[in-house]
Design an enzyme around this catalytic site. Sequence first.
Site, mmCIF file in Angstrom:
data_model
loop_
_atom_site.group_PDB
_atom_site.id
_atom_site.type_symbol
_atom_site.label_atom_id
_atom_site.label_comp_id
_atom_site.label_asym_id
_atom_site.label_seq_id
_atom_site.Cartn_x
_atom_site.Cartn_y
_atom_site.Cartn_z
ATOM 1 N N THR A 136 95.260 -2.648 65.968
ATOM 2 C CA THR A 136 94.021 -3.423 66.117
ATOM 3 C C THR A 136 93.430 -3.796 64.760
ATOM 4 O OG1 THR A 136 93.663 -2.081 68.092
ATOM 5 C CG2 THR A 136 91.880 -3.534 67.443
ATOM 6 N N GLY B 36 90.676 1.624 64.319
ATOM 7 C CA GLY B 36 90.984 1.668 65.741
ATOM 8 C C GLY B 36 90.739 3.054 66.305
ATOM 9 N N LYS C 15 91.742 10.082 67.745
ATOM 10 C CA LYS C 15 92.451 9.222 66.811
ATOM 11 C C LYS C 15 93.677 9.961 66.285
ATOM 12 C CE LYS C 15 90.486 6.833 63.683
ATOM 13 N NZ LYS C 15 91.561 5.851 63.982
ATOM 14 N N GLY C 16 94.618 9.167 65.770
ATOM 15 C CA GLY C 16 95.814 9.778 65.196
ATOM 16 C C GLY C 16 97.086 9.394 65.910
ATOM 17 N N GLU D 103 92.214 8.753 57.728
ATOM 18 C CA GLU D 103 91.222 8.002 58.508
ATOM 19 C C GLU D 103 89.895 8.762 58.563
ATOM 20 O OE1 GLU D 103 94.018 5.627 61.720
ATOM 21 O OE2 GLU D 103 93.378 7.635 62.208
ATOM 22 N N LYS E 63 90.747 1.680 75.853
ATOM 23 C CA LYS E 63 90.267 2.837 75.085
ATOM 24 C C LYS E 63 88.840 3.249 75.438
ATOM 25 C CE LYS E 63 94.093 2.035 72.787
ATOM 26 N NZ LYS E 63 94.168 1.860 71.354
HETATM 27 O O1 LIG Z 1 94.270 6.543 64.867
HETATM 28 C C1 LIG Z 1 95.055 5.656 64.651
HETATM 29 C C2 LIG Z 1 96.235 5.821 63.781
HETATM 30 O O2 LIG Z 1 96.363 7.132 63.339
HETATM 31 C C3 LIG Z 1 94.856 4.323 65.278
HETATM 32 O O3 LIG Z 1 93.648 3.790 64.839
HETATM 33 C C4 LIG Z 1 94.866 4.494 66.762
HETATM 34 O O4 LIG Z 1 96.110 5.068 67.147
HETATM 35 C C5 LIG Z 1 94.682 3.158 67.487
HETATM 36 O O5 LIG Z 1 95.778 2.340 67.248
HETATM 37 P P1 LIG Z 1 95.925 0.899 67.904
HETATM 38 O O6 LIG Z 1 94.892 0.027 67.266
HETATM 39 O O7 LIG Z 1 97.334 0.496 67.579
HETATM 40 O O8 LIG Z 1 95.698 1.055 69.385
#
Ligand SMILES: O=C(CO)[C@H](O)[C@H](O)COP(=O)(O)O
Length: 248
Positions: free
Chosen positions: A36, A92, A104-105, A113, A131
């Site tokens: 994202t 994100g 997150k992660g 992050e 989400k």
């Molecule tokens: O925490 C993160 C990476 O460690 C990302 O921000 C989280 O996984 C969301 O990813 P996406 O935008 O692809 O849905």
Amino acid sequence: MASLGVEDAKRLAAYTAIDTHFPPNAKVVGIGSGSTVVYCVERIVQKRAKGEIPADTVFIPTGFQSKELIIHGGLNLGAIDGYPVLDVAFDGADEVDPALNCIKGGGACLFQEKLVAQCAKKFIVVADFRKNSTALGLQWVQGVPIEVVPLAHARVRQDLLQMGALTATLRLGGIAKAGPVITDNCNVIIDAHFGQIADPVILAQNIKMLVGVVEVGLFINMADAAYFGNENGSVTAKFSTGEINMIE
Ligand SMILES: O=C(CO)[C@H](O)[C@H](O)COP(=O)(O)O
């Protein structure tokens, strides 16, 4: 009525968040990780080309991927140890609850992050409709990502199961790598699923206490706002104050 796919919903959320929260005189801005955030950088590059963003704004990555995004976007790259105070950070999330606590992660970048988010005066989350959750652990069932020193992985997995985790799995590289995913900080990730998390504050504290745990992918009371792109072309903006705006 529009019916957006997930990618369009991500872009909509990211563009709306950047247009709303990028300070006109920003000096230092954090860039999170994931798919994202790519659209956040896309929007920043567009606005910078139009002179709407200062040419000397410094951008701080949260890992390898966002560092590449910043470089390839032609933006000024900084490092968090040189800029411990940021005007704002955009990132994100894997799941967000009504209080804007986040899991997150999913991309294994949670330590950097969290560091960048902690250093930011404002932390803005961008995500698609999947989400936007009523409680953590309901939609993101892969588990809470936890960054762990490699030598401690077996013990930490045992500890997590004793704490009530339903599963605690060492994240593997799949066909791309024999063995575990190695983070940008040379650690491993354990994904621990606890089902619906009743008290994310206590859970985050308890996991952080385990020897070998570097950081927990529970971001508690950190986000100031979260923007969710919806399938119908609207954006739901939620704020830490409890205010909710529907942007049509
Ligand atoms: O925490 C993160 C990476 O460690 C990302 O921000 C989280 O996984 C969301 O990813 P996406 O935008 O692809 O849905």
